[in-house]
Design an enzyme around this catalytic site. Structure first.
Site, PDB file in Angstrom:
ATOM      1  N   ASP A  11       0.882  -1.343   0.102  1.00  0.00           N
ATOM      2  CA  ASP A  11      -0.042   0.139  -0.012  1.00  0.00           C
ATOM      3  C   ASP A  11       1.032   1.370  -0.016  1.00  0.00           C
ATOM      4  O   ASP A  11       1.572   1.398   0.803  1.00  0.00           O
ATOM      5  CB  ASP A  11      -0.818  -0.044   1.146  1.00  0.00           C
ATOM      6  CG  ASP A  11      -2.068   0.945   1.058  1.00  0.00           C
ATOM      7  OD1 ASP A  11      -2.176   1.658   0.346  1.00  0.00           O
ATOM      8  OD2 ASP A  11      -2.865   0.753   1.968  1.00  0.00           O
ATOM      9  N   ASP A 105      -2.690   2.115  -6.122  1.00  0.00           N
ATOM     10  CA  ASP A 105      -1.674   2.325  -5.016  1.00  0.00           C
ATOM     11  C   ASP A 105      -1.637   0.964  -4.051  1.00  0.00           C
ATOM     12  O   ASP A 105      -1.117   1.185  -3.043  1.00  0.00           O
ATOM     13  CB  ASP A 105      -1.861   3.835  -4.273  1.00  0.00           C
ATOM     14  CG  ASP A 105      -3.343   3.646  -3.422  1.00  0.00           C
ATOM     15  OD1 ASP A 105      -4.178   3.043  -3.802  1.00  0.00           O
ATOM     16  OD2 ASP A 105      -3.111   4.645  -2.571  1.00  0.00           O
ATOM     17  N   GLU A 106      -2.437   0.217  -4.563  1.00  0.00           N
ATOM     18  CA  GLU A 106      -2.473  -1.044  -3.663  1.00  0.00           C
ATOM     19  C   GLU A 106      -2.670  -2.438  -4.248  1.00  0.00           C
ATOM     20  O   GLU A 106      -3.311  -2.403  -5.473  1.00  0.00           O
ATOM     21  CB  GLU A 106      -3.789  -0.950  -2.713  1.00  0.00           C
ATOM     22  CG  GLU A 106      -4.059  -1.926  -1.632  1.00  0.00           C
ATOM     23  CD  GLU A 106      -5.463  -1.334  -0.990  1.00  0.00           C
ATOM     24  OE1 GLU A 106      -5.661  -2.535  -0.087  1.00  0.00           O
ATOM     25  OE2 GLU A 106      -5.941  -0.388  -1.323  1.00  0.00           O
TER      26      GLU A 106
END
EC number: 2.7.7.7
Length: 462
Positions: A11, A105-106
């Site tokens: 993350d 973003d993960e």
């Protein structure tokens, strides 16, 4: 359940805000808030400096301004975020072909499926396997810093559930490994909201039953949770409370729907204006649908009314389509069914039941024929209208500049917009690789100032 902590969850830390800070030297170490800047805008991401003041994602922007008035408030630069996301996802795929992106973003990664899988399998003790996973994760985090200048938090465990919980504990810019076999001990003291799928409503239902921690859920047992939450949800919550999760890492997760939505500065009460907005949203939705190479069978309309009540309407077509006229006409019909008395603050149009092909049908053909007939009728009316020979020439629309926008000036080079108003625009001239830049102000129509593409966060070698 795995005996090796070979699933990692990555993350990126305050991703959008971090990209802005990395791009703009003058904002490094300062509070940055990214989101919609209008009266009804919401926070998309807040830097950790801004979070100290109580600002968080999904907060109304007006409240964020009250809490942290000295922050830099910027609109999103999604091309820049996507470019850096692609770099990070590429680094993940070097570790394994099994990468499951959850957002820009993960992502989850299955290390056993990658080049280090044999070494993990050959580990003679759990401690040896854990040390190898930790080394791989630290190398990954270092590579991300080297290629982007951004930091990431990583969790490692024997399941996706525990890897996600580990990455939350690692924030910001950390690494946490949860050893297989310790799941119940780690979960027990956590609040029930720590488990995915338990939102505010479920939390309240559990609290009324005296269940506040994950340990309480495990002790309540399968039967009581099913009675409280229903068979499917109750069974899932019970399994998670025991730390049980056998879900595989699935590469390139298949999107279930494509949608777009807008929140309006002023409630819309005029039916014609609402219809026009729905048509614009449908066109945007189709562009996004086609960009994915997909089609869909169900058109969904989302409406948030003046009192914040939200409703949806949907219609399922005879076959999947990406035809803009079909989707627009369907969304228009759905909008006509909605009571807009009192006003509408948000509209959204989506397409679900996605497929990899488009089924041409009579419905699409009829919609096109109806549109052609309407246009022919409008042209016939226009022929009866006397048009002046000398048509007025409209002046070009005023140029608009947005806080955070990338620009370049013929004399001063690249920079970004700090703000604009009363016919002026203020620009700070700096790049990701420069020092703090100087600020200059120009007329909004200055022909030497132009929008530009975002620069990479790391300069190319040589």
């Amino acid at each position: 359940m795995r005996t090796v902590p070979s699933i990692i969850h990555l993350d990126m830390d305050a991703f959008f805000a971090a990209v802005e800070q990395a791009s703009k030297p003058s904002l490094r170490g300062k509070p940055v808030i990214v989101g919609g800047l209008g009266g009804r805008g919401v926070v998309s991401t807040a830097s950790y400096e801004a979070r100290k003041f109580g600002v968080h994602s999904a907060m109304p922007m007006a409240q964020a301004r009250r809490l942290c008035p000295n922050a830099a408030f910027l609109t999103g630069r999604f091309a820049a975020y996507r470019a850096n996301s692609e770099i990070v996802m590429g680094l993940l795929r070097e570790r394994s072909p099994l990468v499951e992106p959850l957002s820009l973003d993960e992502a989850f990664v299955d290390l056993e499926a990658g080049p280090y899988g044999p070494a993990l399998a050959a580990a003679t003790t759990p401690a040896e396997a854990a040390q190898l996973v930790l080394a791989l994760a630290e190398d990954l985090r270092a590579d991300i810093v080297e290629h982007t200048g951004l930091t990431a938090s990583v969790g490692a465990a024997g399941s996706k559930l525990m890897a996600k919980i580990a990455s939350e504990r690692a924030k910001p810019d950390g690494l946490v490994l949860i050893e297989p076999g310790s799941e119940r001990a780690v979960l027990a003291p956590m609040p029930v909201r720590a488990l995915p799928g338990i939102g505010p409503a479920t939390e309240q239902a559990l609290r009324r039953a005296g269940l506040a921690t994950v340990a309480d859920l495990a002790e309540a047992g399968y039967g009581e949770l099913v009675a409280l939450l229903g068979k499917a949800h109750g069974a899932g919550v019970f399994q998670m409370s025991l730390g049980w999760d056998e879900r595989p890492v699935v590469p390139d997760r298949d999107a279930k729907s494509v949608s777009v939505e807008d929140t309006f500065e002023v409630d819309l009460a005029d039916r014609d204006r609402i219809t026009r907005e729905v048509e614009l949203l449908a066109a945007r939705c189709v562009r996004r649908l086609r960009a994915t190479g997909r089609s869909g069978r169900t058109v969904v309309l989302k409406v948030r009314r003046f009192d914040f009540s939200t409703l949806t309407r949907s219609e399922t077509l005879r076959g999947p389509t990406d035809d803009e006229e079909v989707i627009t006409a369907t969304a228009r019909r759905l909008a006509a069914q909605v009571d807009v008395t009192g006003g509408v603050r948000l509209l959204g149009v989506g397409v679900a039941q996605l497929a990899d092909f488009t089924q041409e049908d009579l419905f699409a053909q009829l919609e096109r024929e109806e549109k052609e007939a309407r246009e022919a009728g409008e042209q016939a009316v226009e022929q009866d209208v006397v048009v002046e020979e000398e048509a007025a020439v409209a002046e070009p629309a005023a140029r608009r500049w947005w806080p955070g926008q990338d620009v370049t000036h013929r004399e001063f080079g690249p920079g970004w917009v700090q703000g604009s108003g009363v016919g002026r625009v203020t620009v700070r001239f700096e790049t990701p690789y420069s020092g703090v830049g100087k600020v200059r102000t120009f007329a909004v129509g200055d022909e030497e100032l132009e929008p530009s593409e975002a620069l990479p966060l790391r300069a190319a070698a040589g």
